[in-house]
Design an enzyme around this catalytic site. Structure first.
Site, PDB file in Angstrom:
ATOM      1  N   SER A 293      -2.389   9.471  -1.237  1.00 27.71           N
ATOM      2  CA  SER A 293      -1.028   8.956  -1.085  1.00 27.71           C
ATOM      3  C   SER A 293      -0.454   8.542  -2.424  1.00 27.71           C
ATOM      4  O   SER A 293      -1.165   7.990  -3.269  1.00 27.71           O
ATOM      5  CB  SER A 293      -1.059   7.727  -0.154  1.00 27.71           C
ATOM      6  OG  SER A 293       0.197   7.083  -0.104  1.00 27.71           O
TER       7      SER A 293
ATOM      8  N   HIS B 215       2.103   6.424  -2.298  1.00 25.51           N
ATOM      9  CA  HIS B 215       2.829   5.263  -1.774  1.00 25.51           C
ATOM     10  C   HIS B 215       4.244   5.645  -1.348  1.00 25.51           C
ATOM     11  O   HIS B 215       5.198   4.890  -1.541  1.00 25.51           O
ATOM     12  CB  HIS B 215       2.873   4.136  -2.821  1.00 25.51           C
ATOM     13  CG  HIS B 215       2.966   2.758  -2.215  1.00 25.51           C
ATOM     14  ND1 HIS B 215       1.858   2.011  -1.912  1.00 25.51           N
ATOM     15  CD2 HIS B 215       4.023   1.993  -1.853  1.00 25.51           C
ATOM     16  CE1 HIS B 215       2.234   0.842  -1.407  1.00 25.51           C
ATOM     17  NE2 HIS B 215       3.554   0.814  -1.348  1.00 25.51           N
TER      18      HIS B 215
ATOM     19  N   ARG C 188       7.182   5.471  -3.865  1.00 25.69           N
ATOM     20  CA  ARG C 188       7.862   4.201  -4.113  1.00 25.69           C
ATOM     21  C   ARG C 188       7.350   3.427  -5.322  1.00 25.69           C
ATOM     22  O   ARG C 188       7.854   2.338  -5.604  1.00 25.69           O
ATOM     23  CB  ARG C 188       7.753   3.320  -2.858  1.00 25.69           C
ATOM     24  CG  ARG C 188       8.491   3.912  -1.669  1.00 25.69           C
ATOM     25  CD  ARG C 188       8.254   3.138  -0.393  1.00 25.69           C
ATOM     26  NE  ARG C 188       8.642   1.738  -0.478  1.00 25.69           N
ATOM     27  CZ  ARG C 188       9.889   1.294  -0.452  1.00 25.69           C
ATOM     28  NH1 ARG C 188      10.894   2.152  -0.382  1.00 25.69           N
ATOM     29  NH2 ARG C 188      10.136   0.011  -0.498  1.00 25.69           N
TER      30      ARG C 188
ATOM     31  N   GLY D 160       5.651  12.434   3.470  1.00 24.70           N
ATOM     32  CA  GLY D 160       6.526  13.509   3.912  1.00 24.70           C
ATOM     33  C   GLY D 160       6.160  14.128   5.242  1.00 24.70           C
ATOM     34  O   GLY D 160       6.742  15.135   5.631  1.00 24.70           O
TER      35      GLY D 160
END
Length: 336
Positions: free
Chosen positions: A232, A234, A237, A267
Site C-alpha cells: 500500500s 496509503h 495520501r 484503487g
C-alpha cells in the site's frame, strides 16, 4: 451503488468529498486533510492506472459453474477476500456529520454481517482509535491498525486491542509522515527493524505491517516475524509520485508469498479489481473510500450491501476466467 446512498453521502460530505461517479482522485487532488491524494495526486492516480492496465484472460471452457469466493485469513473464513481498510478522521477528512463512533460501528458491523472484518484506524484524536476498539468489542471482531507512534505508545494500544477482542493488530508504517498527525501534535515516524520486532514479539495476535512497497521491506517483515503485510502507498495520501500498489505487488509476492499473508490496497473499486489483485499475488484486498460512501449513505447496511455487490462481481469474474475458488486465482488469469 444505489442513487439514494450516493446522494446522502454527497450531502453529508459536502466540501470534503464529491462522491464522484468514478472515484479516481482527479477532483480531490491535493486535498489532505480531506479525501484526496497528496500533492499532485500522482500516487492516487497511479493506484488506479496500475490496476486499469491489468487485463484478464477470458476462459469459458471449464466446469467451474459455482466458484467459491471465500478465503481463510488468520484462521477465520471470510465470505470474500475483501476487508474494509483502516480509516479515521470523520471530523477533518469527511466533514464530521457522521461521528467517529458511528462511522466505526457502521464499518465493523457491516463487515461482520457480510462475514468479513473491518480494519479500524488511529488518528490525532485519541477517540479515533478508541471508537474502533469499542465497535470491535461491541460487535465481536475487527482489526485495529495503529499509527507509527513511539513504541511505548504503540505497546499500550496493542494491549487495548487484545482486551477488545481484536482478531489481529498492526501498524501502518506508511503513516510515518502524515501531515494531519503533525498538525495535531501527535508525532509519528519511521521504525527500525529492532523497534518493529519488539512490537511483533509483544503480542500473540497476528501482527500486520501496512505500507510495504518494496521487496526489501517485505523480506524484512518476514524476518521480524510479521504475520501479514499490506502492499500500500496509503491511498496516495503520504508521498507524491509513488508507483501504484498493483505495479509493485507481483515482485513482492514472488519473494514472500506463502511466508506471510499478503494484503493489498489502492484503487480497488470492483470485484474485477479484487480478482486482479489476487492474480498479481495478494491473499486478500482492502477497500477504503468506496466504503466511506456506503457508511455515510447507508450505515452498516450500506457497508454490508457493498460487500455483497463486490462478491457478486468477483463471482461472475471467476466464472469468466475459469477459477473455481480463490485459491485457483493466479498469474494465468492475467493477459500478458
Amino acid at each position: 451503488m444505489p442513487t439514494e446512498v450516493r446522494k446522502k453521502a454527497r450531502d453529508l460530505m459536502s466540501g470534503f468529498c464529491k462522491v464522484c461517479p468514478v472515484c479516481d482522485g482527479r477532483a480531490c487532488k491535493g486535498q489532505v486533510p480531506g479525501m484526496g491524494g497528496t500533492g499532485t495526486g500522482s500516487s492516487f492516480f497511479a493506484n488506479m492506472e496500475s490496476l486499469a492496465k491489468v487485463k484478464l484472460n477470458m476462459r469459458t471452457i471449464h466446469h467451474n459453474v459455482n466458484p467459491d469466493t471465500s478465503v481463510e485469513i488468520f484462521g477465520q473464513k471470510l465470505s470474500v477476500p475483501v476487508m474494509v481498510g483502516p480509516m479515521t478522521g470523520s471530523t477533518y477528512n469527511m466533514g464530521g456529520k457522521v461521528s467517529e463512533n458511528d462511522f466505526a460501528k457502521y464499518v465493523v458491523e457491516g463487515s461482520l454481517k457480510a462475514k468479513s472484518f473491518a480494519m479500524t484506524g488511529d488518528g490525532a484524536d485519541p477517540t479515533m482509535y478508541e471508537s474502533g476498539l469499542e465497535a470491535i468489542k461491541e460487535f465481536g471482531g475487527g482489526i485495529p491498525i495503529i499509527k507509527p507512534r513511539s513504541n511505548e505508545e504503540i505497546l499500550k494500544k496493542i494491549k487495548q486491542a487484545e482486551v477488545a477482542g481484536a482478531v489481529a493488530v498492526g501498524v501502518d508504517i506508511d503513516g510515518a509522515g502524515l501531515i494531519t498527525m503533525a498538525l495535531k501534535g501527535q508525532p509519528v515516524g519511521p521504525k527500525t527493524k529492532e523497534e518493529l520486532k519488539e512490537l511483533v514479539q509483544s503480542t500473540d495476535l497476528p501482527f500486520i505491517l501496512k505500507g510495504i512497497m518494496t521487496v526489501e521491506e517485505a523480506e524484512m517483515a518476514v524476518e521480524i516475524g510479521a504475520k501479514a503485510i499490506v502492499v500500500s502507498n496509503h491511498g496516495g495520501r503520504v508521498l507524491d509520485f509513488c508507483p501504484g500498489a498493483a505495479d509493485v505487488l507481483p515482485a513482492i509476492a514472488e519473494k514472500v508469498k506463502g511466508k506471510v499473508t499478503i494484503f493489498a490496497d489502492g484503487g480497488v473499486r470492483t470485484g474485477m479489481d479484487v480478482l486482479k489483485m489476487l492474480a498479481l499475488g495478494a491473499d486478500c484486498v482492502l477497500i477504503g473510500r468506496p466504503f466511506v460512501t456506503q457508511a455515510f449513505g447507508g450505515g452498516a447496511e450500506g457497508v454490508e450491501n457493498h460487500y455483497i455487490a463486490i462478491r457478486n462481481q468477483l463471482f461472475q469474474a471467476m466464472i469468466l476466467t475459469g477459477c473455481g475458488s480463490t485459491r485457483e486465482i493466479n498469474g494465468a488469469v492475467v493477459y500478458k
